[in-house]
Design an enzyme around this catalytic site. Structure first.
Site, PDB file in Angstrom:
ATOM      1  N   HIS A 248     -67.130  36.845 -83.197  1.00 25.84           N
ATOM      2  CA  HIS A 248     -68.231  36.715 -82.237  1.00 25.84           C
ATOM      3  C   HIS A 248     -69.460  36.206 -82.977  1.00 25.84           C
ATOM      4  O   HIS A 248     -69.696  36.569 -84.127  1.00 25.84           O
ATOM      5  CB  HIS A 248     -68.554  38.079 -81.599  1.00 25.84           C
ATOM      6  CG  HIS A 248     -69.314  37.951 -80.322  1.00 25.84           C
ATOM      7  ND1 HIS A 248     -70.659  37.747 -80.291  1.00 25.84           N
ATOM      8  CD2 HIS A 248     -68.885  37.949 -79.040  1.00 25.84           C
ATOM      9  CE1 HIS A 248     -71.052  37.658 -79.031  1.00 25.84           C
ATOM     10  NE2 HIS A 248     -70.007  37.766 -78.253  1.00 25.84           N
ATOM     11  N   ASP A 299     -62.629  39.681 -75.124  1.00 21.16           N
ATOM     12  CA  ASP A 299     -61.458  38.997 -74.554  1.00 21.16           C
ATOM     13  C   ASP A 299     -60.125  39.510 -75.076  1.00 21.16           C
ATOM     14  O   ASP A 299     -59.074  39.116 -74.577  1.00 21.16           O
ATOM     15  CB  ASP A 299     -61.562  37.490 -74.834  1.00 21.16           C
ATOM     16  CG  ASP A 299     -62.604  36.847 -73.942  1.00 21.16           C
ATOM     17  OD1 ASP A 299     -63.599  36.330 -74.467  1.00 21.16           O
ATOM     18  OD2 ASP A 299     -62.433  36.918 -72.717  1.00 21.16           O
TER      19      ASP A 299
HETATM   20  C1  SDX Z   1     -66.976  35.351 -75.523  1.00 22.05           C
HETATM   21  O1  SDX Z   1     -71.652  34.530 -76.765  1.00 22.05           O
HETATM   22  C2  SDX Z   1     -71.152  35.508 -76.104  1.00 22.05           C
HETATM   23  O2  SDX Z   1     -71.726  36.561 -75.936  1.00 22.05           O
HETATM   24  C3  SDX Z   1     -69.777  35.254 -75.513  1.00 22.05           C
HETATM   25  C4  SDX Z   1     -69.113  36.448 -74.866  1.00 22.05           C
HETATM   26  C5  SDX Z   1     -69.793  36.809 -73.585  1.00 22.05           C
HETATM   27  O3  SDX Z   1     -69.709  37.976 -73.165  1.00 22.05           O
HETATM   28  O4  SDX Z   1     -70.328  35.897 -72.918  1.00 22.05           O
HETATM   29  O5  SDX Z   1     -69.147  37.538 -75.734  1.00 22.05           O
HETATM   30  C6  SDX Z   1     -67.684  36.129 -74.478  1.00 22.05           C
HETATM   31  O6  SDX Z   1     -67.050  34.148 -75.488  1.00 22.05           O
HETATM   32  C7  SDX Z   1     -66.251  36.072 -76.601  1.00 22.05           C
HETATM   33  C8  SDX Z   1     -65.629  35.093 -77.643  1.00 22.05           C
HETATM   34  C9  SDX Z   1     -64.316  34.584 -77.041  1.00 22.05           C
HETATM   35  N1  SDX Z   1     -63.768  33.522 -77.881  1.00 22.05           N
HETATM   36  C10 SDX Z   1     -62.734  33.725 -78.711  1.00 22.05           C
HETATM   37  O7  SDX Z   1     -62.165  34.818 -78.849  1.00 22.05           O
HETATM   38  C11 SDX Z   1     -62.281  32.495 -79.446  1.00 22.05           C
HETATM   39  C12 SDX Z   1     -62.013  32.832 -80.925  1.00 22.05           C
HETATM   40  N2  SDX Z   1     -63.289  33.165 -81.548  1.00 22.05           N
HETATM   41  C13 SDX Z   1     -63.861  32.124 -82.389  1.00 22.05           C
HETATM   42  O8  SDX Z   1     -63.718  30.842 -81.862  1.00 22.05           O
HETATM   43  C14 SDX Z   1     -65.244  32.494 -82.889  1.00 22.05           C
HETATM   44  O9  SDX Z   1     -65.207  33.782 -83.345  1.00 22.05           O
HETATM   45  C15 SDX Z   1     -66.449  32.335 -81.974  1.00 22.05           C
HETATM   46  C16 SDX Z   1     -66.545  30.977 -81.412  1.00 22.05           C
HETATM   47  C17 SDX Z   1     -66.396  33.343 -80.888  1.00 22.05           C
HETATM   48  C18 SDX Z   1     -67.691  32.605 -82.828  1.00 22.05           C
HETATM   49  O10 SDX Z   1     -67.608  31.778 -83.891  1.00 22.05           O
HETATM   50  P1  SDX Z   1     -68.870  31.537 -84.848  1.00 22.05           P
HETATM   51  O11 SDX Z   1     -69.881  32.595 -84.738  1.00 22.05           O
HETATM   52  O12 SDX Z   1     -69.326  30.152 -84.578  1.00 22.05           O
HETATM   53  O13 SDX Z   1     -68.274  31.701 -86.253  1.00 22.05           O
HETATM   54  P2  SDX Z   1     -67.812  30.485 -87.055  1.00 22.05           P
HETATM   55  O14 SDX Z   1     -67.049  29.552 -86.150  1.00 22.05           O
HETATM   56  O15 SDX Z   1     -69.007  29.991 -87.799  1.00 22.05           O
HETATM   57  O16 SDX Z   1     -66.746  31.115 -88.065  1.00 22.05           O
HETATM   58  C19 SDX Z   1     -67.204  31.824 -89.199  1.00 22.05           C
HETATM   59  C20 SDX Z   1     -65.973  32.006 -90.037  1.00 22.05           C
HETATM   60  C21 SDX Z   1     -65.170  30.701 -90.196  1.00 22.05           C
HETATM   61  O17 SDX Z   1     -64.434  30.817 -91.400  1.00 22.05           O
HETATM   62  P3  SDX Z   1     -64.760  29.755 -92.566  1.00 22.05           P
HETATM   63  O18 SDX Z   1     -64.441  28.401 -91.931  1.00 22.05           O
HETATM   64  O19 SDX Z   1     -66.280  29.947 -92.834  1.00 22.05           O
HETATM   65  O20 SDX Z   1     -63.861  30.187 -93.671  1.00 22.05           O
HETATM   66  O21 SDX Z   1     -65.082  32.917 -89.393  1.00 22.05           O
HETATM   67  C22 SDX Z   1     -63.881  32.226 -89.039  1.00 22.05           C
HETATM   68  C23 SDX Z   1     -64.192  30.742 -89.069  1.00 22.05           C
HETATM   69  O22 SDX Z   1     -63.012  30.010 -89.344  1.00 22.05           O
HETATM   70  N3  SDX Z   1     -63.530  32.659 -87.677  1.00 22.05           N
HETATM   71  C24 SDX Z   1     -62.292  32.761 -87.245  1.00 22.05           C
HETATM   72  C25 SDX Z   1     -62.405  33.234 -85.943  1.00 22.05           C
HETATM   73  N4  SDX Z   1     -63.707  33.395 -85.623  1.00 22.05           N
HETATM   74  C26 SDX Z   1     -64.408  33.015 -86.717  1.00 22.05           C
HETATM   75  N5  SDX Z   1     -61.098  32.488 -87.830  1.00 22.05           N
HETATM   76  C27 SDX Z   1     -60.003  32.713 -87.083  1.00 22.05           C
HETATM   77  N6  SDX Z   1     -60.034  33.182 -85.819  1.00 22.05           N
HETATM   78  C28 SDX Z   1     -61.213  33.451 -85.236  1.00 22.05           C
HETATM   79  N7  SDX Z   1     -61.216  33.940 -83.986  1.00 22.05           N
END
Ligand code: SDX
Length: 363
Positions: A248, A299
């Site tokens: 998140h 989720d």
């Molecule tokens: C919702 O914003 C909100 O409040 C949204 C929400 C709401 O109520 O409205 O809470 C609802 O959207 C929840 C999130 C649902 N989405 C997912 O579950 C999709 C999977 N999650 C990721 O895509 C991710 O965690 C995000 C998009 C939710 C947040 O990503 P960030 O904050 O942009 O983090 P990032 O992409 O900068 O990642 C930081 C690191 C990276 O590793 P490195 O490349 O630095 O080595 O963490 C890793 C990412 O690869 N990472 C993940 C991951 N989430 C972050 N790696 C694998 N799986 C994941 N889910």
């Protein structure tokens, strides 16, 4: 990056806390109802008994689909995705009900109307797919119970109704998440509430936002059994794939909503005699936290609860929208009250002052 000031929702990402208009989500999930939370988000305070009863009555009275909208929904190709149908239906309603689209405090009528009618849109869509008889008005059912009746064509149990009521409370608002921010940007131009909600629905559809809950079920079905969790997680991480339901932008610890939905996934699984998804999810949590130090978000568990009700996975995100409509519209109303065009700037990183070459000289 702070985009604006708001009183509606507070998230403490470090301590995993979430407040709606000052009330802790854990208290609301334990003691409130979706109708009461809708009133709270729109009005900034909890309702008195007559106010809550009047709102509940108005929501029941405004569930009906206008005939022109039913004709339009029935023209949708069977291949149309549910989020596309929901987005189109909200957009069309603004044409059929123009009186409710002024960009001012009167827009609360549109907020109530959309909150009331979204379960009917989901129900109509699902019944058309299954060839079920049309929806009957059910003033005897609360909002959560009506949503389940509309989709499942049966009366839900008390436990199912309470679980759905809590899920609707948990999804109602979340500060400036992508879809709410899209709604506020739209409203900040003085565009109408229906247009702002249409922007939000299109944004929520994305799998990095609302669409994740549907993909969590696909992940569970791909894994199949707890002993395959390690193998599948390692393979996805090796391919740099995102694990749906984890991570998140704001929470750096467990999303408080995930903790509540985990418990409901267990309760409903026990009641249905089917803990398969719950046990898979617990194992998945352990492995993902150990491998990537990632926590579950809202989720991860929601789909397992909905699947146990018999709701198809492609309706999970529309259900998210049927709850978040209250947060989206609360933010739109706040935007109208304290209007300021939202227009961020970008840090320019491109070239400057390039010489213009006539096309004959461009080789
Ligand atoms: C919702 O914003 C909100 O409040 C949204 C929400 C709401 O109520 O409205 O809470 C609802 O959207 C929840 C999130 C649902 N989405 C997912 O579950 C999709 C999977 N999650 C990721 O895509 C991710 O965690 C995000 C998009 C939710 C947040 O990503 P960030 O904050 O942009 O983090 P990032 O992409 O900068 O990642 C930081 C690191 C990276 O590793 P490195 O490349 O630095 O080595 O963490 C890793 C990412 O690869 N990472 C993940 C991951 N989430 C972050 N790696 C694998 N799986 C994941 N889910």
């Amino acid at each position: 990056m702070v985009a604006l000031e708001s009183r509606i929702c507070f998230i403490d990402g470090k301590r995993g806390r979430l407040l709606y208009q000052g009330y802790d989500i854990r208290d609301l999930a334990e003691r409130s109802t979706f109708e009461e939370v809708a009133y709270l988000l729109w009005n900034g305070r909890l309702p008195k008994a007559p106010e809550l009863s009047e709102l509940s009555g108005r929501l029941k009275d405004r569930r009906a689909l206008p005939p022109p909208l039913v004709e339009e929904l029935d023209r949708a190709p069977p291949t149309a995705g549910p989020m596309d149908v929901v987005r189109t239906a909200v957009s069309s309603l603004a044409m059929f009900e123009p009186g409710e689209t002024r960009a001012d405090a009167s827009a609360i009528a549109g907020a109530e109307r959309l909150t009331a009618v979204l379960p009917s849109i989901l129900g109509h869509l699902q019944r058309r797919r299954l060839g079920l008889p049309p929806l009957r008005p059910r003033p005897d059912l609360s909002h959560a119970a009506y949503l389940l009746y509309a989709i499942l064509d049966r009366d839900p149990s008390e436990l199912e109704t309470r679980a759905m009521d809590v899920a609707l409370i948990l999804h109602a608002d979340h500060e400036l998440n992508a879809s709410t921010f899209a709604a506020r940007v739209t409203a900040s131009t003085l565009s109408d509430l229906y247009s702002a909600v249409t922007s939000a629905i299109g944004t929520l559809k994305g799998p990095l936002h609302g669409g994740a809950n549907e993909r969590v079920l696909e992940l569970l079905d791909e894994i199949g059994s707890p002993d395959r969790v390690e193998e599948v997680v390692h393979a996805k991480l090796a391919r740099k794939e995102r694990l749906m339901g984890f991570g998140h932008r704001v929470y750096k610890v467990e999303d408080p909503r995930a903790a509540i939905l985990r418990e409901w996934s267990r309760r409903i699984g026990e009641a249905k005699g089917n803990l398969r998804y719950y046990e898979l999810l617990r194992r998945l949590e352990d492995v993902v936290h150990r491998e990537k130090r990632l926590y579950p978000n809202v989720d991860l568990y929601s789909g397992s609860v909905y699947a146990l009700f018999g709701i198809p996975a492609d309706l999970f995100t529309p259900i998210f929208a049927a709850s978040r409509i209250t947060g989206w519209t609360a933010h739109v109303l706040e935007e109208y009250q304290d209007l300021r065009l939202i227009r961020p700037t970008a840090r320019y990183i491109g070239a400057v002052d390039l010489p213009y070459l006539p096309i004959a000289q461009r080789n």
